[in-house]
Design a protein around this motif. Structure first.
Motif, short mmCIF file in Angstrom:
data_model
loop_
_atom_site.label_atom_id
_atom_site.label_comp_id
_atom_site.label_asym_id
_atom_site.label_seq_id
_atom_site.Cartn_x
_atom_site.Cartn_y
_atom_site.Cartn_z
N LEU A 1 0.83 -1.19 0.00
CA LEU A 1 0.00 0.00 0.00
C LEU A 1 0.87 1.24 0.00
O LEU A 1 1.92 1.29 0.65
CB LEU A 1 -0.93 -0.01 1.22
CG LEU A 1 -1.89 -1.20 1.31
CD1 LEU A 1 -2.73 -1.10 2.57
CD2 LEU A 1 -2.77 -1.28 0.07
N GLY A 2 0.41 2.27 -0.71
CA GLY A 2 1.20 3.49 -0.83
C GLY A 2 0.47 4.69 -0.29
O GLY A 2 -0.11 4.65 0.80
N ALA A 3 0.46 5.77 -1.09
CA ALA A 3 -0.17 7.02 -0.66
C ALA A 3 -1.62 6.79 -0.29
O ALA A 3 -2.32 6.00 -0.92
CB ALA A 3 -0.06 8.06 -1.77
N SER A 4 -2.07 7.49 0.75
CA SER A 4 -3.43 7.30 1.24
C SER A 4 -3.99 8.63 1.72
O SER A 4 -3.26 9.44 2.30
CB SER A 4 -3.44 6.27 2.38
OG SER A 4 -4.76 6.01 2.81
N VAL A 5 -5.29 8.85 1.48
CA VAL A 5 -5.92 10.08 1.93
C VAL A 5 -7.26 9.73 2.55
O VAL A 5 -8.02 8.92 2.00
CB VAL A 5 -6.10 11.07 0.76
CG1 VAL A 5 -6.92 10.47 -0.37
CG2 VAL A 5 -6.73 12.37 1.23
N SER A 6 -7.55 10.32 3.70
CA SER A 6 -8.81 10.07 4.38
C SER A 6 -9.94 10.79 3.67
O SER A 6 -9.82 11.96 3.29
CB SER A 6 -8.72 10.54 5.84
OG SER A 6 -9.97 10.39 6.48
#
Length: 469
Positions: free
Chosen positions: A183-188
Motif C-alpha cells: 500500500l502506498g499514498a493514502s488520503v482520508s
C-alpha cells in the motif's frame, strides 16, 4: 424438439423383420421390440460422424448416415434449425454446423426433413471444454476490504476505495503497488468511499463519497484534494454516486448517476454531466420521473453520447446524447435483454460495447452482434460473471464461479469471433468478485467486496497474453 415422442433414437436390425427397430423411449413402449416401424420411403438417420464436439469450438462438417435420403432432404439440428446440407447419396448427407450452435454443452437430435409425427434421428452431444489454459498464472491476495478498484496506467498504480470495515486505512483512498502488492499514498475521505473513476490522461481520480453525498476529485499521483461535487438531495434523503464516468479526453467533465440508498430502486436522482463542480442544465430524470432506473454508465468515445444500464430492474440499455447543454435520453433498447450484468465496457479497437453477461452490442446500430459462450467450460457458470476486454490482445476475460466444482474459473475468448481460447482455475478466493480489470502487460486484478476475509487479487502470467498453450 419433440421430446414428447422420443428421447433417444438409435436403431438396430429387427430379427425377422425387414425394417429397423425403434429403440427410443415412447409413451407405453419399453424399447424391447414394441417400437414403431418407419413407413416405406421415410428418411431416417441411423448415425452421425462426428457424434460429439467441444463447446466453444469452430464450425465443422457433419456426415449423416441413414436411409431414403433425397436431394431435397435437409439435416435439422434439434428439429428447428435447418443446416446447409449437401446430398451425397440416398444413405449419406453432409451438413455444415456453424460455431454458433455449439457454444454450450447440450445434447441435440439430428433429424432429416421433413418432420413427421415420429422421426428417426440420432443424438449429437456438445461436451464441456476442458480447462486447457496456460498454467503460467500467479496470484496474490492483498487483504484489503475495498468497495472499488481503479488502475492508472500513467503511474502504474491501483487505487482502492477502502471500506469502513477494513480497520487500518478505513474510509480512505489508498494507492496499491501492482508489483509489490504494498500500500502506498493514502488520503482520508471522512466518508464511506465507493465508486472510483480515473481520467484518461491519468491526472485526476474521482471518488463517490456515499455518506457525504458528493463526488470528490483528487490530483494524481499525489492524491491531493482538489474539488468537491455536491450531489444534492430530495425529501427521501441525500443523493450518492451510483456510478461516475469521466468524459474521454476531458478530465474536468464527468457523468454521474445519482441514487438514494434508502429507496428502491436506488436510481432516483437521474443522470447529470458536471464540468468541474457545475452541473449542466439538462439532465435525465431519475426513476420516479424518468423512463427507467439508469445506474452503470459508459461514455461513447466521441464524447457526444452516454450508455447506461439498469442493474436493478433489468429494463435494458439506455442511449443518451450529450452536448454543452447537458444530457438527454434518446432511447431505451429493451431488445438487448435484461441480463446485462453490472458493468458496461467499451473497446476502442473493435468499437463494440461488452457486458458482464457476455452480450456484445454494436453502438452504431444499438443491436447485439454476438454472445460469448460462457457455459462452454465445466458445464455452466454459477450465477453472474464479470469481464474485461482487451482490444490490443484481442481477448475478453470472464471470471465466474463454476457450477460443477464451486471454484472460480477465468475464461479467455477471442474478442471478435467470440470463440473460447482457454480457461484456468483460480483457487482460494474469499468472498464474491465484484469487478475485474486489466493492468500492465499481462495482469488481471479483481476485488471481492467488503466482506470479512475479502481482498484484492492480483494475477499475472502467460495465461493473460496467451490463454491457449
Amino acid at each position: 424438439m419433440r421430446k414428447v415422442l422420443f428421447v433417444s433414437l438409435f436403431f438396430s436390425a429387427l430379427i425377422g423383420c425387414s425394417g429397423p427397430q425403434f429403440q427410443g423411449s415412447l409413451s407405453n413402449r419399453d424399447g424391447n421390440g414394441g417400437g414403431p416401424i418407419a413407413p416405406a420411403g421415410q428418411p431416417q438417420v441411423t448415425s452421425v460422424s462426428p457424434a460429439t464436439a467441444v463447446a466453444g469450438g469452430g464450425s465443422f462438417t457433419l456426415t449423416v448416415t441413414g436411409l431414403n435420403f433425397a436431394p431435397t432432404t435437409a439435416v435439422l439440428w434439434d428439429d428447428n434449425t435447418s443446416l446447409t446440407t449437401t446430398y451425397v447419396s440416398p444413405t449419406v448427407l453432409r451438413a455444415l454446423v456453424p460455431a454458433s450452435l455449439i457454444g454450450r454443452p447440450d445434447t441435440v437430435t439430428i433429424t432429416p426433413s421433413p418432420l413427421v409425427s415420429i422421426n428417426y434421428s440420432a443424438n449429437f452431444t456438445v461436451t464441456s471444454a476442458p480447462l486447457t489454459g496456460n498454467p503460467s498464472l500467479s496470484a496474490a491476495m492483498v487483504p484489503v476490504q475495498a468497495n472499488d478498484i481503479a488502475w492508472n496506467p500513467a503511474n502504474q498504480q491501483f487505487y482502492l476505495s477502502v471500506a469502513s470495515g477494513n480497520g487500518s486505512n478505513a474510509n480512505t483512498i489508498t494507492a496499491l503497488d501492482a508489483q509489490t502488492g504494498g500500500l502506498g499514498a493514502s488520503v482520508s475521505t471522512g466518508s464511506q468511499p465507493d465508486t472510483l473513476a480515473i481520467s484518461t490522461d491519468g491526472t485526476y481520480l474521482y471518488a463517490g463519497l456515499n455518506d457525504a453525498g458528493s463526488v470528490h476529485r483528487y490530483t494524481l499521483p499525489a492524491l491531493q484534494s482538489d474539488i468537491d461535487i455536491p450531489l444534492g438531495s430530495e425529501t427521501d434523503g441525500s443523493y450518492y454516486a451510483i456510478d461516475v464516468a469521466v468524459l474521454p479526453g476531458s478530465p474536468h467533465s464527468v457523468a454521474i448517476s445519482r441514487g438514494i440508498q434508502s429507496v428502491n430502486p436506488h436510481e432516483q436522482g437521474g443522470v447529470l454531466v458536471y464540468d468541474d463542480a457545475v452541473a449542466r442544465a439538462q439532465s435525465v430524470p431519475g426513476y420516479t420521473f424518468g423512463k427507467g432506473p439508469i445506474d452503470s454508465l459508459l461514455w461513447n468515445p466521441n464524447g457526444q453520447g452516454l450508455y447506461g444500464i439498469d442493474t436493478e430492474l433489468g429494463s435494458g440499455l439506455y442511449v443518451m446524447s450529450v452536448n454543452p447543454a447537458g444530457v438527454q435520453l434518446q432511447t431505451q433498447i429493451s431488445a438487448v435483454g435484461s441480463a446485462l450484468g453490472n458493468h458496461l465496457h467499451f473497446d476502442s479497437t473493435t468499437g463494440y460495447i461488452y457486458t458482464d453477461s457476455g452480450k456484445v452490442i454494436d453502438p452504431a446500430t444499438n443491436s447485439i452482434v454476438g454472445t460469448f459462450p460462457l457455459t462452454a467450460v465445466q458445464g455452466v457458470f454459477n450465477g453472474s460473471t464479470i469481464m474485461v476486454p482487451d482490444g490490443k490482445l484481442n481477448i475478453a476475460y470472464f471470471l465466474g464461479q463454476s457450477i460443477s466444482g464451486g471454484g472460480y474459473v477465468i475464461e479467455a475468448f477471442d474478442l471478435t469471433n467470440f470463440t473460447l481460447l482457454g480457461s484456468t482455475s483460480v483457487t482460494n478466493i474469499s468472498g464474491t468478485p465484484s469487478r475485474i480489470i486489466r493492468w500492465g502487460n499481462n495482469g488481471l486484478a479483481f476485488l471481492t467486496g467488503n466482506a470479512s476475509g475479502a481482498g484484492v487479487y492480483l494475477l499475472s502470467g502467460g495465461f493473460v497474453t496467451s490463454p491457449a498453450p
